[in-house]
Design an enzyme around this catalytic site. Sequence first.
Site, PDB file in Angstrom:
ATOM      1  N   ASP A  74       0.848  -1.193   0.000  1.00  0.00           N
ATOM      2  CA  ASP A  74       0.000   0.000   0.000  1.00  0.00           C
ATOM      3  C   ASP A  74       0.883   1.243   0.000  1.00  0.00           C
ATOM      4  O   ASP A  74       1.634   1.489   0.954  1.00  0.00           O
ATOM      5  CB  ASP A  74      -0.901  -0.017   1.238  1.00  0.00           C
ATOM      6  CG  ASP A  74      -2.034   0.992   1.153  1.00  0.00           C
ATOM      7  OD1 ASP A  74      -2.116   1.718   0.146  1.00  0.00           O
ATOM      8  OD2 ASP A  74      -2.828   1.057   2.109  1.00  0.00           O
ATOM      9  N   ASP A  78      -3.358   2.456  -5.862  1.00  0.00           N
ATOM     10  CA  ASP A  78      -2.181   2.534  -4.989  1.00  0.00           C
ATOM     11  C   ASP A  78      -2.009   1.343  -4.049  1.00  0.00           C
ATOM     12  O   ASP A  78      -1.196   1.405  -3.132  1.00  0.00           O
ATOM     13  CB  ASP A  78      -2.221   3.817  -4.164  1.00  0.00           C
ATOM     14  CG  ASP A  78      -3.461   3.925  -3.284  1.00  0.00           C
ATOM     15  OD1 ASP A  78      -4.371   3.074  -3.436  1.00  0.00           O
ATOM     16  OD2 ASP A  78      -3.535   4.852  -2.467  1.00  0.00           O
ATOM     17  N   GLU A  79      -2.752   0.245  -4.263  1.00  0.00           N
ATOM     18  CA  GLU A  79      -2.548  -0.909  -3.384  1.00  0.00           C
ATOM     19  C   GLU A  79      -2.880  -2.202  -4.112  1.00  0.00           C
ATOM     20  O   GLU A  79      -3.666  -2.229  -5.055  1.00  0.00           O
ATOM     21  CB  GLU A  79      -3.377  -0.799  -2.101  1.00  0.00           C
ATOM     22  CG  GLU A  79      -4.864  -0.854  -2.296  1.00  0.00           C
ATOM     23  CD  GLU A  79      -5.636  -0.884  -0.987  1.00  0.00           C
ATOM     24  OE1 GLU A  79      -5.215  -1.599  -0.050  1.00  0.00           O
ATOM     25  OE2 GLU A  79      -6.662  -0.187  -0.906  1.00  0.00           O
TER      26      GLU A  79
END
Length: 397
Positions: free
Chosen positions: A13, A103-104
């Site tokens: 993350d 983003d993860e």
Amino acid sequence: MFVSDEATILHADLDAFYASVEQRDDPGLRGRPVIVGTGVVLAASYEAKAHGVRTAMSGALARRLCPRAVVVRPRMSAYTEASRAVFAIFRATTPLVEGLSIDEAFLDADGLGAPPADVAARLRRTVAEEVGLPITVGVARTKFLAKVASGVAKPDGLLVVPPDAEPEFLRPLPVRSLWGVGRATAARLARYGVTTVGDVADMPESTLVSLLGPAAAGHLRALAHNRDPRPVRTGVRRRSMGAQRALGRRRRSPEELDAMLVGLVDRLSGRLRAARRVCRTVTLRLRFGDYARATRSRTLPQATAETARILETARALLAAAAPAIAERGLTLIGVSLGDLRDDRAVQLALPLDGAGGAGGDADAAVDGIRDRFGSSAITRAVLLGRDQGLSVPMLPD
């Protein structure tokens, strides 16, 4: 379903992603509180979070909490480029990558010929050296625990939970560490002395069912015992996606609810574009102060991934529910997007066609896009039947 006996699942993350990209690209912002977004907070650096600034908060409230913050407009092209670079590193690490958002992602490090902890450490170094961004990684035997581990390790950390240490790690955590437990559910459990994951694990199943119902009780009980058989899956095509936010018992103003709605829609429409998909059905999910639930849906005449069009529809649904909310209070608000399909099936159209319908008008929608993403985003949005100005990389959905 088979679950490994080893801690091989990684949850990676990126930390305060948009804000971290801004700090990376502008050395003058490093170490300073940064807020991305003007009308609504899209991201906040950890320096801003220390003052109570949170994603989806109204910009006015964020500036009151942190008057020294530097407020910047989003640069979606920069975030797109950074995300693509990071996901390329993910896929160079292992073929088993399940993207959750821009983003993860979950990664499976089983069979890579190196201890998963070493894989995670190398991944973090590579992202820092090649992309210049901080990333936190949690490593555990299940997806649930890997995600919890990364949350505990933030920011810019690495935490491995060995199988023999799972109870020791999991049991003392606050009950809100369990997926699906928001403020209201946590408060209800606290009235019965249930404040930790261990309390949930030890609670008689019948008591938990009487408090939360059979579905929620079974879900939380399984997580409290770290029972999560889901593997890391690639290339899965979902038929719907959603996001929600628990509100607690405090009454929220219409402006606060609108800010939360904007944040939810912005996140979901970004996920749509990331997956190169569009939706036709927008559903508003509500939980009132008496814990009764309601849903309101609207099917669009044309499938879309435009933030402005989806937000317009969601706002109309929220406006229709306003009398019930005023009378009964609201403890949860959520949005789900359904009837998903590949975006290449959508005909080109002006993104504001029909904007004079329920809930808004074209001028307001254009002003909203311009305020958040700049004038160039307007041109790009009109050229295509979705927000090219908001496009994000193609990730597994």
